[in-house]
Design a protein around this motif. Sequence first.
Motif, short mmCIF file in Angstrom:
data_model
loop_
_atom_site.label_atom_id
_atom_site.label_comp_id
_atom_site.label_asym_id
_atom_site.label_seq_id
_atom_site.Cartn_x
_atom_site.Cartn_y
_atom_site.Cartn_z
N PHE A 1 0.84 -1.19 0.00
CA PHE A 1 0.00 0.00 0.00
C PHE A 1 0.88 1.24 0.00
CE2 PHE A 1 -2.47 -3.35 2.00
CZ PHE A 1 -3.70 -3.23 1.37
N PRO A 2 0.53 2.25 -0.78
CA PRO A 2 1.30 3.50 -0.74
C PRO A 2 1.29 4.09 0.68
CG PRO A 2 -0.25 3.50 -2.58
CD PRO A 2 -0.59 2.31 -1.73
N LEU A 3 2.41 4.61 1.08
CA LEU A 3 2.48 5.22 2.41
C LEU A 3 1.44 6.32 2.55
CD1 LEU A 3 3.83 5.58 5.15
CD2 LEU A 3 5.51 7.09 4.04
N SER A 4 1.17 7.03 1.47
CA SER A 4 0.18 8.11 1.52
C SER A 4 -1.20 7.57 1.90
CB SER A 4 0.10 8.83 0.17
OG SER A 4 -0.24 7.91 -0.87
N LYS A 5 -1.54 6.36 1.44
CA LYS A 5 -2.84 5.77 1.77
C LYS A 5 -2.88 5.33 3.23
CE LYS A 5 -6.94 4.05 1.32
NZ LYS A 5 -8.07 4.98 1.47
N ILE A 6 -1.82 4.72 3.71
CA ILE A 6 -1.74 4.31 5.11
C ILE A 6 -1.92 5.54 6.02
CG2 ILE A 6 -0.23 3.37 6.90
CD1 ILE A 6 -1.08 1.18 5.10
N LEU A 7 -1.19 6.62 5.69
CA LEU A 7 -1.27 7.83 6.50
C LEU A 7 -2.66 8.48 6.40
CD1 LEU A 7 2.23 9.41 5.77
CD2 LEU A 7 1.49 8.15 7.82
N ALA A 8 -3.28 8.40 5.22
CA ALA A 8 -4.62 8.97 5.05
C ALA A 8 -5.64 8.24 5.91
CB ALA A 8 -5.03 8.92 3.58
N ASP A 9 -5.54 6.91 5.98
CA ASP A 9 -6.47 6.15 6.80
C ASP A 9 -6.22 6.39 8.28
OD1 ASP A 9 -7.74 5.08 4.59
OD2 ASP A 9 -6.40 3.35 4.48
N LYS A 10 -4.97 6.63 8.64
CA LYS A 10 -4.67 6.98 10.03
C LYS A 10 -5.27 8.35 10.36
CE LYS A 10 -0.70 7.43 13.16
NZ LYS A 10 -1.06 6.31 14.04
N ALA A 11 -5.13 9.30 9.44
CA ALA A 11 -5.68 10.64 9.66
C ALA A 11 -7.20 10.61 9.71
CB ALA A 11 -5.19 11.57 8.56
N ALA A 12 -7.81 9.77 8.88
CA ALA A 12 -9.27 9.67 8.87
C ALA A 12 -9.81 9.18 10.20
CB ALA A 12 -9.73 8.74 7.75
N GLU A 13 -9.11 8.25 10.82
CA GLU A 13 -9.54 7.76 12.13
C GLU A 13 -9.38 8.85 13.19
OE1 GLU A 13 -10.94 5.48 15.28
OE2 GLU A 13 -11.25 5.42 13.13
N ALA A 14 -8.33 9.66 13.07
CA ALA A 14 -8.14 10.76 14.02
C ALA A 14 -9.31 11.73 13.95
CB ALA A 14 -6.83 11.49 13.73
N VAL A 15 -9.78 12.02 12.74
CA VAL A 15 -10.93 12.91 12.57
C VAL A 15 -12.18 12.27 13.16
CG1 VAL A 15 -12.45 13.99 10.88
CG2 VAL A 15 -9.97 14.06 10.55
N HIS A 16 -12.33 10.96 12.91
CA HIS A 16 -13.49 10.22 13.43
C HIS A 16 -13.51 10.26 14.95
CE1 HIS A 16 -16.68 7.23 13.45
NE2 HIS A 16 -15.98 6.51 14.32
N CYS A 17 -12.37 10.09 15.56
CA CYS A 17 -12.27 10.10 17.04
C CYS A 17 -12.62 11.47 17.58
CB CYS A 17 -10.88 9.69 17.48
SG CYS A 17 -10.53 7.92 17.26
N GLU A 18 -12.22 12.54 16.89
CA GLU A 18 -12.54 13.88 17.33
C GLU A 18 -14.06 14.10 17.33
OE1 GLU A 18 -10.49 16.60 14.85
OE2 GLU A 18 -8.51 16.19 15.70
N ARG A 19 -14.74 13.53 16.33
CA ARG A 19 -16.18 13.69 16.24
C ARG A 19 -16.90 12.92 17.35
NH1 ARG A 19 -16.59 12.79 9.67
NH2 ARG A 19 -15.92 14.89 9.08
N LEU A 20 -16.28 11.81 17.79
CA LEU A 20 -16.89 11.03 18.84
C LEU A 20 -16.62 11.60 20.22
CD1 LEU A 20 -16.07 7.38 17.67
CD2 LEU A 20 -18.27 8.56 17.55
#
Length: 338
Positions: A318-337
């Motif tokens: 997997f491209p590193l950019s995709k791994i980091l994007a999915d990590k960042a997406a979870e960070a945003v999700h956690c902020e909303r929760l």
Amino acid sequence: METNAKMFWTGLSPDEAREALVNKDKSKKDKRMTLKEAVSKFVKNGDNVGIGGFVNLRQPVAICHEMVRQGFKDLTLSWQSAGMAAEILGAAMIARPDHFSIKRIELAYWGHESFGLSPSWRYLAERGLIEFEDWSNYNMSARFKAGAMGLPFLPTRGPLGGDIKNTSRTKIIDCPFTGRPIALVPACHPNVAIIHVQAADMYGNCIIRGTDATCPEIAMAAKHCIVTCEQLVSHELIVSNPKDILIPFPAVDAVIHVPYGAYPGACRRHYYFNGDHIRDFLGRIMPMVKGAPADSLKAWFDEYIFGVETFEQYLDKFPLSKILADKAAEAVHCERLA
């Protein structure tokens, strides 16, 4: 109403499970292993394998990759609700039945929520290739809870409201206290549990964030338990707040540090779903339901599982950019929760 059919047990019977627990080494020892070592030591042909996680949250994907690489026959799989872990195992039987096979599945739900129901399940079910025993989520949780408590069954009203009582090993009796019908669901004692958690120490104490998805009960009900973790932390840190420990070390036999071990599923506080990869994988199975050849699915297994030796090598695809994007997406999700 009372059913008199003789009970059969998949995995261990309650008596066998009690004997295994009595004889189990419960000492605090270093349980760190590689995935290859743990799967080779604790998974055997014909085993009942209890799968932790919920749909595509915290699925033990890395362990399933290694199980497919090593190859097993005639497994029984037990879970509450499962997604990618179960899909990988089911698809492996479709792509390489000579190398990997499943005899029976005991479940409540097999699918991917917004990504659709399991095409592997449909393929295997429509062709009569696997036995299925259908339960509700609560029923499967109760079965693992009974196993964790050392009881042969738990009483519940759930099966009384539908057809589950007609297609499962549910027993219905007259309650000795009320005189009204009550359903009894049999304990589930897997030979081995496979579970992914956010953090563990080397002894097997585990922390789970978000829904625990019956994972503590599965671990306690099983004869053996393999755990992969996002973070391998010190014993001193993990016991600094004992109430955080949901799976205690005596229940665990192997601990493997595997960051992204649930990927392309999600793991709360660490990464979100890789929807593109999930859709691609499911899209290789769906045409086979209607008779398409298995070439595309075999190519996936050749590239992502048989073509690598470790889960880290799988992640390298997997491209590193995709791994980091999915990590960042979870960070945003956690902020909303929050």
